[in-house]
Design a protein around this motif. Structure first.
Motif, PDB file in Angstrom:
ATOM      1  N   GLY A  93       0.836  -1.265  -0.070  1.00 58.12           N
ATOM      2  CA  GLY A  93       0.028   0.075   0.095  1.00 58.12           C
ATOM      3  C   GLY A  93       0.837   1.112   0.013  1.00 58.12           C
ATOM      4  O   GLY A  93       2.143   1.361   0.047  1.00 58.12           O
ATOM      5  N   VAL A  94       0.211   2.497   0.087  1.00 57.61           N
ATOM      6  CA  VAL A  94       0.846   3.797   0.185  1.00 57.61           C
ATOM      7  C   VAL A  94       0.270   4.407   1.137  1.00 57.61           C
ATOM      8  O   VAL A  94      -1.084   4.637   1.320  1.00 57.61           O
ATOM      9  CB  VAL A  94       0.351   4.309  -1.193  1.00 57.61           C
ATOM     10  N   LEU A  95       1.134   5.043   2.083  1.00 61.38           N
ATOM     11  CA  LEU A  95       0.654   5.893   3.314  1.00 61.38           C
ATOM     12  C   LEU A  95      -0.118   7.063   2.538  1.00 61.38           C
ATOM     13  O   LEU A  95       0.524   7.938   1.826  1.00 61.38           O
ATOM     14  CB  LEU A  95       1.771   6.242   4.134  1.00 61.38           C
ATOM     15  N   THR A  96      -1.226   7.513   3.193  1.00 62.83           N
ATOM     16  CA  THR A  96      -1.963   8.656   2.847  1.00 62.83           C
ATOM     17  C   THR A  96      -1.926   9.681   3.647  1.00 62.83           C
ATOM     18  O   THR A  96      -2.337  10.946   3.482  1.00 62.83           O
ATOM     19  CB  THR A  96      -3.306   8.463   2.201  1.00 62.83           C
ATOM     20  N   PRO A 108      -2.601  -8.843  -6.141  1.00 63.49           N
ATOM     21  CA  PRO A 108      -3.088  -9.874  -5.635  1.00 63.49           C
ATOM     22  C   PRO A 108      -2.725  -9.874  -3.933  1.00 63.49           C
ATOM     23  O   PRO A 108      -3.263 -10.176  -2.991  1.00 63.49           O
ATOM     24  CB  PRO A 108      -2.067 -11.238  -6.048  1.00 63.49           C
ATOM     25  N   LYS A 109      -1.348  -9.295  -3.728  1.00 58.46           N
ATOM     26  CA  LYS A 109      -1.038  -9.299  -2.069  1.00 58.46           C
ATOM     27  C   LYS A 109      -1.805  -8.248  -1.473  1.00 58.46           C
ATOM     28  O   LYS A 109      -2.161  -8.727  -0.192  1.00 58.46           O
ATOM     29  CB  LYS A 109       0.500  -8.929  -2.220  1.00 58.46           C
ATOM     30  N   GLY A 110      -2.263  -7.140  -2.208  1.00 59.59           N
ATOM     31  CA  GLY A 110      -2.958  -6.209  -1.509  1.00 59.59           C
ATOM     32  C   GLY A 110      -4.644  -6.889  -1.167  1.00 59.59           C
ATOM     33  O   GLY A 110      -5.027  -6.448  -0.016  1.00 59.59           O
ATOM     34  N   ASP A 111      -4.972  -7.549  -2.236  1.00 58.57           N
ATOM     35  CA  ASP A 111      -6.147  -8.035  -1.896  1.00 58.57           C
ATOM     36  C   ASP A 111      -6.357  -9.109  -0.914  1.00 58.57           C
ATOM     37  O   ASP A 111      -7.312  -9.065  -0.187  1.00 58.57           O
ATOM     38  CB  ASP A 111      -7.031  -8.780  -3.158  1.00 58.57           C
TER      39      ASP A 111
END
Length: 115
Positions: free
Chosen positions: A34-37, A56-59
């Protein structure tokens, strides 16, 4: 200590150079999940929000969080400035403590077991 993340958030956080990674289980050899927001210090400690990548890893991570299999976080940092001291233990002894005064944050990770 309160304020230990202030400089690193300003310089390396999402509103700075965006160099703090959002990893899975501290693994720097995998693509971030992910990306920090959002990143800030609040009354409890370090607060973050992240956008999870549609990979796939994020899901897989999102499903694990939804199901409660992953419900802890950890972060990787180095100590820039600290101070050693003593604190009462509640008994007759004092405990050694290290006050972390300034930290350089490298990554935040959802993890199986936090430190």
């Amino acid at each position: 200590m309160r304020g230990a993340f202030k400089k690193t958030i300003k310089e390396r956080g999402p509103k700075g150079s965006n160099q703090i990674k959002f990893l899975w289980n501290h693994d720097p050899f995998q693509i971030p999940v992910g990306v920090l927001t959002e990143l800030k210090e609040d009354d409890i400690g370090l607060y973050y929000e992240a956008r999870i990548l549609r990979t796939p890893k994020g899901d897989e991570l999102l499903e694990a969080v939804r199901e409660g299999a992953i419900n802890r976080n950890s972060f990787g940092y180095t100590v820039i400035r600290s101070k050693a001291g003593k604190t009462p233990s509640g008994g007759d002894e004092e405990l050694d403590v290290i006050d972390l005064q300034e930290l350089k944050l490298f990554e935040i990770s959802p993890v199986n077991w936090p430190a």
